[in-house]
Structures are given as C-alpha cells and as structure tokens.
Motif scaffolding. Structure first.
Motif, PDB file in Angstrom:
ATOM      1  N   CYS A  83     -32.074 -63.335  11.896  1.00 40.77           N
ATOM      2  CA  CYS A  83     -30.801 -64.037  11.850  1.00 40.77           C
ATOM      3  C   CYS A  83     -30.864 -65.245  12.779  1.00 40.77           C
ATOM      4  O   CYS A  83     -31.289 -65.116  13.925  1.00 40.77           O
ATOM      5  CB  CYS A  83     -29.706 -63.072  12.301  1.00 40.77           C
ATOM      6  N   ASP A 100     -29.220 -63.195   2.300  1.00 36.45           N
ATOM      7  CA  ASP A 100     -28.316 -64.358   2.203  1.00 36.45           C
ATOM      8  C   ASP A 100     -26.931 -64.085   2.766  1.00 36.45           C
ATOM      9  O   ASP A 100     -25.922 -64.521   2.209  1.00 36.45           O
ATOM     10  CB  ASP A 100     -28.202 -64.838   0.746  1.00 36.45           C
ATOM     11  N   ASP A 101     -26.855 -63.365   3.890  1.00 36.79           N
ATOM     12  CA  ASP A 101     -25.568 -63.089   4.518  1.00 36.79           C
ATOM     13  C   ASP A 101     -25.283 -64.125   5.592  1.00 36.79           C
ATOM     14  O   ASP A 101     -26.187 -64.545   6.328  1.00 36.79           O
ATOM     15  CB  ASP A 101     -25.568 -61.700   5.162  1.00 36.79           C
ATOM     16  N   GLN A 102     -24.041 -64.533   5.695  1.00 33.08           N
ATOM     17  CA  GLN A 102     -23.589 -65.416   6.773  1.00 33.08           C
ATOM     18  C   GLN A 102     -22.618 -64.602   7.613  1.00 33.08           C
ATOM     19  O   GLN A 102     -21.541 -64.230   7.154  1.00 33.08           O
ATOM     20  CB  GLN A 102     -22.904 -66.658   6.213  1.00 33.08           C
ATOM     21  N   TRP A 103     -23.021 -64.265   8.828  1.00 36.80           N
ATOM     22  CA  TRP A 103     -22.201 -63.478   9.740  1.00 36.80           C
ATOM     23  C   TRP A 103     -21.321 -64.433  10.536  1.00 36.80           C
ATOM     24  O   TRP A 103     -21.723 -65.550  10.848  1.00 36.80           O
ATOM     25  CB  TRP A 103     -23.085 -62.681  10.687  1.00 36.80           C
ATOM     26  N   CYS A 128     -16.535 -69.395   5.222  1.00 38.54           N
ATOM     27  CA  CYS A 128     -16.400 -67.983   5.561  1.00 38.54           C
ATOM     28  C   CYS A 128     -15.594 -67.856   6.852  1.00 38.54           C
ATOM     29  O   CYS A 128     -15.988 -68.376   7.886  1.00 38.54           O
ATOM     30  CB  CYS A 128     -17.781 -67.363   5.738  1.00 38.54           C
ATOM     31  N   LYS A 139     -19.054 -60.483   7.607  1.00 40.09           N
ATOM     32  CA  LYS A 139     -20.056 -61.272   6.894  1.00 40.09           C
ATOM     33  C   LYS A 139     -19.555 -61.670   5.515  1.00 40.09           C
ATOM     34  O   LYS A 139     -18.729 -61.006   4.904  1.00 40.09           O
ATOM     35  CB  LYS A 139     -21.372 -60.524   6.770  1.00 40.09           C
ATOM     36  N   CYS A 140     -20.101 -62.785   5.056  1.00 43.36           N
ATOM     37  CA  CYS A 140     -19.911 -63.241   3.687  1.00 43.36           C
ATOM     38  C   CYS A 140     -21.289 -63.224   3.056  1.00 43.36           C
ATOM     39  O   CYS A 140     -22.266 -63.675   3.661  1.00 43.36           O
ATOM     40  CB  CYS A 140     -19.340 -64.655   3.652  1.00 43.36           C
ATOM     41  N   ASN A 141     -21.391 -62.660   1.866  1.00 43.10           N
ATOM     42  CA  ASN A 141     -22.677 -62.566   1.188  1.00 43.10           C
ATOM     43  C   ASN A 141     -22.785 -63.673   0.158  1.00 43.10           C
ATOM     44  O   ASN A 141     -21.947 -63.785  -0.727  1.00 43.10           O
ATOM     45  CB  ASN A 141     -22.833 -61.200   0.521  1.00 43.10           C
TER      46      ASN A 141
END
Length: 180
Positions: A83, A100-103, A128, A139-141
């Motif tokens: 990450c 492809d997750d955005q935390w 997000c 998180k947004c996937n």
C-alpha cells in the motif's frame, strides 16, 4: 487544534521514515472531517468499473474492521501490505495496487469529511470519502486497468463546500505500484 497542527508535520516525517516497505508521500494542509454519498454509472463504456462519485458528492468508503484500524492517536500507519501511503493533516489515503483498493481515513471528527480524489491516466476521476466522524479506515474498491497509472489528492468536504486540497501524489502503476 494548534497542538494537533504543531504535531502533524513531525508525525508525518516520522511516518515517512518508519513506514518500512511502503512508499510514502507527505503533504500538509489545514483541517479535517466527515459527510455525503453517491455513485455514478460507467459513462465511457470501457472494461473497468464505473466512474464513481463527484467532487462534491463522493462515494462513501466501505467500513473494514474498524476496531482493528481505529484512529486512536490518529495513527496513519498503512492499513494493509502493498500500500502506498499518502498522509496529510486532514487524514490519509493508501493505494493498494493488489485488489485496486483505495483506503481512506479522516484525521479529525470536526464535521468536515476527508475525501480522496483518484485520477487515472486513462481518463477516470473517482472520489472516495472517509467514514463519518473519523471512525477508522474505510476503502473504495476500483477495478483499474492493469498497466496504467493512478495518482491522488485529498481535500475536505462539508455541505457541498470544499477546502484544504493537498498537492497531487506522484503517478503510480496499477499493476505493481511502481512509480510511472
């Protein structure tokens, strides 16, 4: 609040020096927060997921193990391996290229929502929003196209107003997380 601001820069420097294999980029800003929701359809007909959210109506992050990833002490330690961490006084975001997750995490329950704007080099803009009231990592996937690049910036949102935009991160690869 002044104490929080005074400690933010040294804390970010320590984070940058101690984050291990994670790559980090720091930016400083003024405040923090929580609010709104939405999701837009994929309007360009390509093979990845839909364009999600807008500047003033972002997609709300999904809560993930909030007890294990609390904001106690506003710790901006990367929530997962692989990450790339980007921290500012308003909160932090972490791009996890595997999956492809955005935390995203909000740094302060002050009524303003921390939002991350994710931009691709193939024309996608995604937004997000952190969990309300600084409740931990969410998180947004996204299903980014492999072999492309993404970058991000953070800002705060409240009742359609925005403030405290951070500088953009560097561009990073969607497949292996390497700088583009």
């Amino acid at each position: 609040m002044r104490l929080l601001r005074a400690l933010a820069v040294p804390a970010t420097v320590v984070l940058l020096l101690t984050c291990g294999p994670n790559q980090a980029t720091a930016a400083t800003s003024q405040a923090t927060g929580a609010t709104a929701v939405a999701q837009a359809a994929d309007t360009d007909g390509d093979t990845d997921d839909g364009d999600t959210g807008t500047l003033t109506n972002p997609t709300t992050a999904t809560a993930v193990a909030p007890a294990a990833m609390s904001t106690a002490g506003y710790s901006y330690t990367a929530p997962v391996d692989h990450c790339i961490l980007f921290a500012a006084e308003i909160g932090a975001t972490c791009h996890q290229w595997v999956g492809d997750d955005q935390w995203v995490i909000d740094g302060d329950a002050n009524g303003w929502a921390a939002v991350v704007h994710v931009q691709t080099n193939y024309g996608k803009d995604r937004y997000c929003q952190a969990l309300p009231a600084a409740q931990g990592w969410g998180k947004c996937n996204y299903d980014h196209i492999e072999g492309k690049c993404v970058r991000w910036q953070m800002y705060e949102l409240k009742d359609g107003d925005t403030r405290n935009f951070t500088p953009w991160s560097a561009w990073y690869g969607t497949q292996y997380g390497y700088p583009c």
